[in-house]
Scaffold this active site. Structure first.
Site, short mmCIF file in Angstrom:
data_model
loop_
_atom_site.label_atom_id
_atom_site.label_comp_id
_atom_site.label_asym_id
_atom_site.label_seq_id
_atom_site.Cartn_x
_atom_site.Cartn_y
_atom_site.Cartn_z
N HIS A 183 0.82 -1.21 0.00
CA HIS A 183 0.00 0.00 0.00
C HIS A 183 0.86 1.26 0.00
O HIS A 183 2.09 1.21 0.13
CB HIS A 183 -0.95 0.00 1.20
CG HIS A 183 -0.27 -0.01 2.54
ND1 HIS A 183 0.22 1.13 3.14
CD2 HIS A 183 0.00 -1.01 3.41
CE1 HIS A 183 0.73 0.84 4.32
NE2 HIS A 183 0.63 -0.47 4.50
N CYS A 199 3.46 -5.05 6.69
CA CYS A 199 3.01 -4.60 5.37
C CYS A 199 4.16 -3.99 4.58
O CYS A 199 5.23 -3.69 5.14
CB CYS A 199 1.88 -3.59 5.51
SG CYS A 199 0.29 -4.33 5.92
#
Length: 296
Positions: A183, A199
């Site tokens: 992301h 992440c």
């Protein structure tokens, strides 16, 4: 939306365009790009320059030891580490080398690859290794902090809506691994650093480019290869990357612990094949000891 293992830190730098590194691969080519140089101008800071040249902050700092990141001397020529040795993995979909702090996207039915710097998990918060896929895509995602992050930050709300306070940024690729995403970020200084709970973070302008080009179910492979060797033309390169602990030391401007990488000679010998007798083995040994991440 499911909770994610994402969080970030560090202050946001001023916006700056970051042209993605895009290359056409010749048959057998496994190294791309070129080392560039830049002369420091008044007001330059290394974090800003890292974003401008689409490299991670610690990669830029490691390539320029001794340069003060917050007051680099005007007129000093610095090295931009924009020559990349591809990971040893199938050239399909998204390939992430955690040790390199870099993501590669191999465009389908094409000989092109696009490369982006990434931020990864803090020490002790690891991204899974292996193969998965892009399970879902979301523009302007809502972030739902998981219990592990709520335990560290109990003042967080149950959900963070889209906007400048959302650590997922404007675009998110949800992986087949629950709670793990690729992301954007609202704090781009974290790119090239150990910043998340597992992440993978990209600069806002990089995820904006990657997001529309990656189809659902695209394969994703995450590897952790501290050393890579590859060919560009008739030149064989080896790159040996800093450990996470060394990256942490570079990031915090502490002395970098020595930690020579094992097995580098074997990686080079395998890549060299019949040309192994022509290798400068002293250069290989030095690269394994220094671990600057710069291809040699």
């Amino acid at each position: 939306m499911p909770a994610s293992a994402c969080t970030a830190s560090f202050l946001t730098t001023s916006p700056a365009p970051a042209p993605a590194e895009e290359f056409t691969l010749a048959p057998g080519q496994t190294a791309v790009g070129e080392v560039r140089h830049y002369t420091i101008q008044k007001g330059d800071l290394l974090p800003d320059l890292a974003r401008r040249f689409d490299v991670g902050y610690t990669a830029l700092a490691a390539a320029n030891p001794g340069v003060d990141p917050w007051a680099p001397p005007v007129g000093r020529e610095i090295t931009i580490p924009s020559l990349y040795v591809l990971p040893d993995a199938p050239h399909r979909g998204i390939v992430v080398n955690l040790a390199q702090y870099r993501l590669y996207y191999f465009e389908p039915k094409s000989d092109r690859v696009v490369s982006y710097p990434i931020g990864i998990g803090v020490i002790g918060k690891k991204t899974p290794l292996g193969a998965t896929r892009v399970a879902r895509k979301a523009a302007n995602p809502t972030w739902r902090p998981p219990p592990s992050i709520h335990a560290e930050h109990p003042d967080l709300p149950g959900a963070v809506p889209p906007g400048p306070e959302n650590p997922l940024g404007a675009f998110a690729l949800y992986l087949g691994w629950p709670k793990y995403l690729i992301h954007g970020t609202n704090k781009p200084d974290g790119v090239g650093r150990n910043v998340s709970h597992g992440c993978i973070h990209l600069y806002p302008e990089d995820i904006a480019r990657l997001f529309p080009t990656v189809p659902l179910e695209a394969p994703v492979r995450v590897v952790n290869q501290p050393a890579t060797a590859g060919w560009e033309g008739d030149a064989l390169y080896v790159a040996v990357f800093p450990t996470q602990a060394q990256v942490e030391a570079i990031d915090t401007e502490h002395p970098v612990p020595r930690d020579p990488a094992p097995g580098v000679a074997k990686i080079v010998r395998t890549a060299a094949g019949e040309y192994a007798d022509l290798i400068d083995w002293k250069a290989v040994d030095l690269a394994a000891k220094e671990r600057t991440g710069m291809p040699v």
